[in-house]
Design an enzyme around this catalytic site. Structure first.
Site, PDB file in Angstrom:
ATOM      1  CG  ASP A 431      -1.892   1.052   1.322  1.00 20.26           C
ATOM      2  OD1 ASP A 431      -2.229   1.614   0.263  1.00 20.26           O
ATOM      3  OD2 ASP A 431      -2.358   1.371   2.443  1.00 20.26           O
ATOM      4  CD  GLU A 434      -0.462   5.521  -3.769  1.00 16.44           C
ATOM      5  OE1 GLU A 434       0.060   5.775  -2.668  1.00 16.44           O
ATOM      6  OE2 GLU A 434      -1.202   4.557  -3.974  1.00 16.44           O
ATOM      7  CG  ASP A 507      -8.063   4.766   1.000  1.00 16.99           C
ATOM      8  OD1 ASP A 507      -8.020   3.521   1.046  1.00 16.99           O
ATOM      9  OD2 ASP A 507      -7.178   5.500   1.487  1.00 16.99           O
TER      10      ASP A 507
END
Ligand code: GLC
Length: 823
Positions: A431, A434, A507
Site C-alpha cells: 500500500d 504512489e 480508498d
C-alpha cells in the site's frame, strides 16, 4: 487544401499555444519551475530516410523519428528532438520482440509508406504528419493533426514532448487505466501522476495508477495508442479542441505504440502482448476475502474467522492491516496484540483461512530497527539531489524509502518477506506506494532514482515506484515460496503492473455513487490490461446501510478480486453485520462465487494465456453500436455471463441491454433475444444475470473455502442454442506453476442445436487429471421433447426432466460426445 492548412499551421503557432493553460497550472503546482515563454518546436519536412532491420529513421535535418515494425499490427514511433534517442529501456515492455518478417517501405510523391500485412504507417514528406491505415479497408485509423513537437525544459534538461492527432466527430475513447467518472473518455482531459486519493470523487484526477494506454473507436473500428512514458503525462480527448486528441509528458521521450484492431478485443490482446498478462493467481485468491483497518488483537481476528465458519459464509482470506506491526515498522509484529503469530496463522489455516498482511514502503528512521539499519548500511534508501536522504512522514512517523528502481534494492526487499513466509503468511498487500507521504503528498521532484541503471529524478520514477515495489515483492516471494504462486496486491502501478500483482481501487466511499464508480473502474482497468481488480466492497470510508452493502456484495461477486474492506473508524462490516435479510442474501452471492469458481478460474486462464480481458464492457462487445459506447453499467465476466448490477437505492427492477444473440436469465432460465432492452425484476435478493445461449457453465459444489473438500461432483450446465457455441473449462493444481509445463486440463466444448436435436462435443488439451469422478449433466432450455440420449455412442436411459424442465443425468464418465435426440 490539406497542404494549405498544414502550412498555415506551421506559420501561425496556433497549435503551439494549446497547452499554455497546462503550463501555467503546472507552474503553480510546481514552484521550482519558473514561468518562461513557451517555445514549442515542431518537426518540419522529411529530408532523409534510413532503414536498419525493422527500423526506419526519418529526419528533418534536426530531429529524428524512428518507426519500428513490431508486428503486423503494432508499430512503434519515437522522436528524438536533436536526433539523439534516449536509451531504449521500458519497465512496461520488457522486450520489444520483432514478430514479423515481411514489411516494406514505399515512396510516393507525397509520402513514405511502411506497410505490414495489416497496417500502413504513412509519413507525409512535407508535413511530417504520421497516420496509420487499415490495409484491408483503407480506413485512416489515427492521424496527426500537427507534427510531433517538443519544448526544452530549462530547469531539468530534456524536453516536454507532445503529439496531437485528429479526433473524428463520432470517435469515442476508452481505457487509460484507473480514471474516475464515465467510461467513455471523449471530451475530457486527464493527467497521470500516481496519487494517494483518499475518498476520491466522481471525475477526480489523477488517482493511484498510471496506464497511458487508450483505445479509440470510430466507424465501428478500434485502434490503441500506448504512450510509454513514465513522467507526468496528459491526455486530452477532444476537450480543448473537440477535433483534436493530444498526449504529452513533462519529460522523457515521445514514444508510442500504435496498436491495430479492428476490434477492441484485438487491441487489448495486443497491448497485453507488449506489457504481459497476469500469471494465474493461486485459486484461493479468487475466493471471498475479508479485510478491515484493522482486525486486532489476535482474539478479534480469530472471532471474525470463526464467525464465517459458524455462519457458513464462505471466505478464503483475512487481512491484517498496519496495526499488526510494532509501531508500524514493516516486517515486525506487535507482540502485545499478536503474541504468537505462527500459532494464530496455523490455527486460521486449519479452518481454511489464509492470512494476508500489509507492507508499506515507508521505513521508520530508527537505528534499533533491523530493516532501517540494513537499508542505511547498504545505501538502499532514496536521496535528494544534494545527497540528503529523502525523508517524509507516514504511519510510523519519520521514514526513509527504499529505491525500488534499483535491482539490488528490489532483491533485498524481496528477501525481507522470508520470516513472514516462514510464519505461514499467504498473501502480501503493498500500500501507500504512489509513493504517499503525509503533508507533502509524495516525494519532491529532485529525489534521485537508480532506474535500473538509466538514472533519473523522481519526475521520471514517480509513476513506476509502486510497480517496482510490488515487482520486488512478487519476485522475492516467488523464490521464497518455491514454485507456489505468490498472491500480491498493490495500490499504485504503471502499465505492466499486472505481471506482478492484483490491484484494488483504493480508498472509496460508502455511497451509491461509489458503487457506480467502482463498477466502471473495474471494467476500465480490465480493458486497460490490468484485469485482476476489485473495489473495497461496502466502501472504505463512511457507513453503508444493509441494502448498499448487499448490492455491493452482488457486484463484488463478479469483480475479479472480491474483498470487503473498511476504515477503522466505521462500524462493523462483515457480511452478517446488517442482520437479516442481508446476511442470507450476502451468503447466497458469496456461495454463488464459489459455485462458479471453475468458470471464474477458466476466465483467469483465458486472460493469462490469450490476453482476453476478464470484464468486458458493452462498448467492447458491440463496438459498432454507438449506443453501447455510453452504456457503462453492465458487462460480461468472461464471454458467457452478462452481469447487470443494481446500482440505484431502492430499485426492484432495472433496464438491461442484452447484446446480440440469445441469453438465458440465470435465475429463471427464461430465454431472451439480444439486441434489445428489457426491464428485469431485481428484488434485493436477485441481481440480473444472464448466460449466453450455447454455453457450458461449469459449477462446483459450494465450499467454505477453496480446497475445503475434494470436488467429487462437477455440474456441467449446458444452455441450449440453435447455433454453434464454444466454451471451455480450465483445471489444474490451483497453486503451482506446473501449468507452465502443460500440467493442466483445458476442456473445449462445442454446443450445437438444430431445433430437434442437441449435440455436445468435447476436446481435451493438457496433461492434468482432475480427481473428481461424478459429472452432473444439466441441460437447460431444450425446445423439444426428448426421445433418446446418447453419450459416447451408448444410450443413456437414466436421464430425467426435473421440476424446472432441465434434462439431468449423472455419470462418472467425462463424455466426449453427447447427442440429445428429439421425439
Ligand atoms: C490506506 C489504504 C487502506 C488501508 C489504510 C491503512 O488508506 O488505502 O486500504 O486500510 O491505508 O493501512
Amino acid at each position: 487544401m490539406e497542404e494549405e492548412l498544414n502550412k498555415e499551421e506551421k506559420e501561425t503557432p496556433v497549435i503551439a499555444t494549446e497547452h499554455i493553460e497546462d503550463d501555467i497550472i503546472q507552474h503553480l503546482n510546481n514552484p521550482v519551475t519558473s514561468l518562461k515563454p513557451i517555445v514549442k518546436q515542431y518537426l518540419t519536412s522529411i529530408v532523409e530516410v534510413k532503414k536498419e532491420d525493422n527500423r526506419f529513421y526519418f529526419s528533418d535535418g534536426n530531429a529524428r523519428v524512428e518507426v519500428r515494425v513490431v508486428s503486423d499490427e503494432i508499430i512503434r514511433v519515437r522522436m528524438a528532438p536533436h536526433s539523439v534517442f534516449l536509451d531504449d529501456f521500458s519497465y512496461a515492455v520488457p522486450q520489444v520482440d520483432q514478430r514479423v518478417s515481411t514489411f516494406r517501405l514505399e515512396e510516393t510523391d507525397e509520402d513514405y509508406l511502411i506497410a505490414t500485412n495489416t497496417v500502413t504507417c504513412k509519413l507525409n514528406k512535407e508535413t511530417f504528419h504520421i497516420s496509420f491505415l487499415d490495409n484491408h479497408s483503407s480506413m485512416v485509423m489515427s492521424e496527426d493533426s500537427s507534427p510531433m513537437h517538443w519544448e526544452e525544459n530549462v530547469e531539468f534538461g530534456g524536453y516536454y514532448v507532445f503529439a496531437t492527432k485528429n479526433c473524428l466527430p463520432e470517435e469515442n475513447f476508452f481505457g487509460l487505466g484507473d480514471k474516475s467518472g464515465n467510461m467513455n473518455l471523449r471530451g475530457r482531459k486527464f493527467q497521470n501522476w500516481n496519487t494517494d486519493a483518499y475518498s476520491f470523487g466522481w471525475d477526480q484526477d489523477p488517482l493511484y495508477r498510471t496506464i497511458p494506454f487508450y483505445i479509440g473507436v470510430h466507424q465501428g473500428a478500434s485502434y490503441g495508442i500506448f504512450f510509454d512514458n513514465t513522467f507526468r503525462s496528459y491526455f486530452d480527448f477532444g476537450k480543448e479542441d473537440h477535433l483534436k486528441t493530444s498526449f504529452w509528458a513533462d519529460g522523457g521521450e515521445l514514444q508510442y505504440y500504435y496498436i491495430h484492431g479492428p476490434h477492441m478485443m484485438d487491441v487489448v490482446k495486443r497491448y497485453q502482448s507488449l506489457t504481459g498478462t497476469h500469471k494465474l493467481p493461486p485459486k484461493w485468491a479468487l475466493g471471498y476475502h475479508q479485510c478491515r483497518w484493522s482486525y486486532y488483537p489476535e482474539s478479534k481476528v480469530r472471532e471474525i474467522a470463526e464467525g464465517f465458519r459458524e455462519r457458513q459464509i464462505p471466505c478464503d482470506a483475512i487481512y491484517l492491516d498496519i496495526d499488526y506491526m510494532d509501531g508500524y515498522r514493516c516486517f515486525t509484529w506487535n507482540k502485545k496484540y499478536f503474541p504468537d503469530p505462527k500459532k494464530m496463522i496455523k490455527d486460521l489455516a486449519s479452518i481454511g483461512m489464509k492470512t494476508v498482511v500489509m507492507i508499506d514502503p515507508g521505513i521508520k528512521v530508527d537505528d534499533n530497527y533491523w530493516v532501517f539499519k540494513e537499508g542505511k548500511e547498504n545505501n538502499y534508501f532514496c536521496r535528494r539531489s544534494d545527497d540528503y536522504f529523502m525523508e517524509g512522514h507516514v504511519w510510523p512517523g519519520r521514514c526513509q524509502f527504499p529505491d525500488f528502481t534499483n535491482p539490488t534494492v528490489r532483491q533485498w526487499w524481496g528477501g525481507l518477506y522470508k520470516e513472514l513466509v516462514d510464519l505461514g503468511v499467504a498473501g502480501f498487500w503493498n500500500d501507500m506506494n504512489e509513493p504517499a507521504v503525509f503533508g507533502a503528498g509524495t516525494f519532491p521532484n529532485d529525489v534521485r532514482h537508480n532506474f535500473d541503471g538509466y538514472r533519473g529524478s523522481h519526475r521520471k520514477a514517480h509513476n513506476i515506484y509502486g510497480m517496482q515495489m510490488v515487482r520486488s515483492t512478487y519476485d522475492g516471494l516467488k523464490k521464497l515460496m518455491r514454485n507456489k504462486r505468490p498472491f500480491t496486491i498493490t495500490r499504485a502501478g504503471y502499465s505492466g503492473v499486472q505481471r506482478y500483482a492484483c490491484i484494488w481501487t483504493g480508498d472509496n466511499v460508502a455511497t451509491w455513487e461509489h458503487l457506480k464508480l467502482g463498477n466502471i473502474q473495474c471494467q476500465r482497468m480490465s480493458i486497460s490490461g490490468a484485469p485482476f481488480i476489485g473495489t473495497d466492497i461496502g466502501g472504505f470510508s463512511g457507513e453503508p446501510d444493509g441494502e448498499l452493502f448487499t448490492r455491493w456484495i452482488q457486484l463484488g461477486t463478479f469483480s475479479p478480486f472480491m474483498r470487503a474492506h473498511s476504515a477503522g473508524d466505521t462500524s462493523e462490516r462483515e457480511p452478517w453485520s446488517f442482520g437479516e435479510p442481508f446476511t442470507s442474501i450476502n451468503r447466497k452471492f458469496i456461495e454463488l462465487r464459489y459455485r462458479l469458481m471453475p468458470y471464474i478460474y477458466s476466465v483467469f486462464w483465458e486472460h493469462h494465456r490469450y490476453g482476453f480481458p476478464i470484464l468486458r464492457p458493452l462498448a467492447m462487445l458491440e463496438q459498432e453500436n454507438i449506443g453501447n459506447h455510453f452504456r457503462q453499467d453492465e458487462f460480461t465476466f468472461g464471454d458467457k455471463l452478462l452481469v447487470c448490477p443494481v446500482l440505484e437505492q431502492g430499485a426492484t427492477s432495472r433496464v438491461v441491454y442484452l447484446p446480440k444473440g440469445q441469453w438465458y436469465n440465470f435465475w429463471t432460465h427464461e430465454l431472451l433475444d439480444g439486441g434489445n432492452e428489457y426491464d428485469i425484476e431485481a428484488p434485493l435478493e436477485d441481481m440480473p444475470l444472464f448466460v449466453r445461449a450455447g454455453s457450458v457453465l461449469p459449477e462446483y459444489p459450494v465450499m467454505q473455502y477453496v480446497g475445503e473438500k475434494p470436488i467429487d461432483e462437477v455440474w456441467l450446465n449446458i444452455y441450449y442454442a440453435d447455433y454453434e457455441v464454444n466454451s471451455f473449462m480450465f483445471e489444474d493444481h490451483g497453486d503451482t506453476f506446473a501449468y507452465e509445463q502443460d500440467i493442466y486440463l483445458e476442456k473445449k466444448f462445442v454446443v450445437k442445436g438444430d431445433g430437434r436435436n442437441l449435440f455436445i462435443e468435447q476436446m481435451i488439451e493438457g496433461l492434468y487429471t482432475p480427481n473428481y469422478e461424478l459429472y452432473d449433466y444439466n441441460v437447460i432450455g431444450l425446445p423439444f421433447e426428448v426421445a433418446k440420449v446418447f453419450a459416447d455412442d451408448k444410450e443413456i436411459t437414466d436421464f430425467y426432466l426435473d421440476e424446472r424442465k432441465r434434462l439431468r443425468f449423472k455419470s462418472n464418465k467425462n463424455f466426449m460426445h453427447i447427442k440429445i435426440i428429439g421425439a
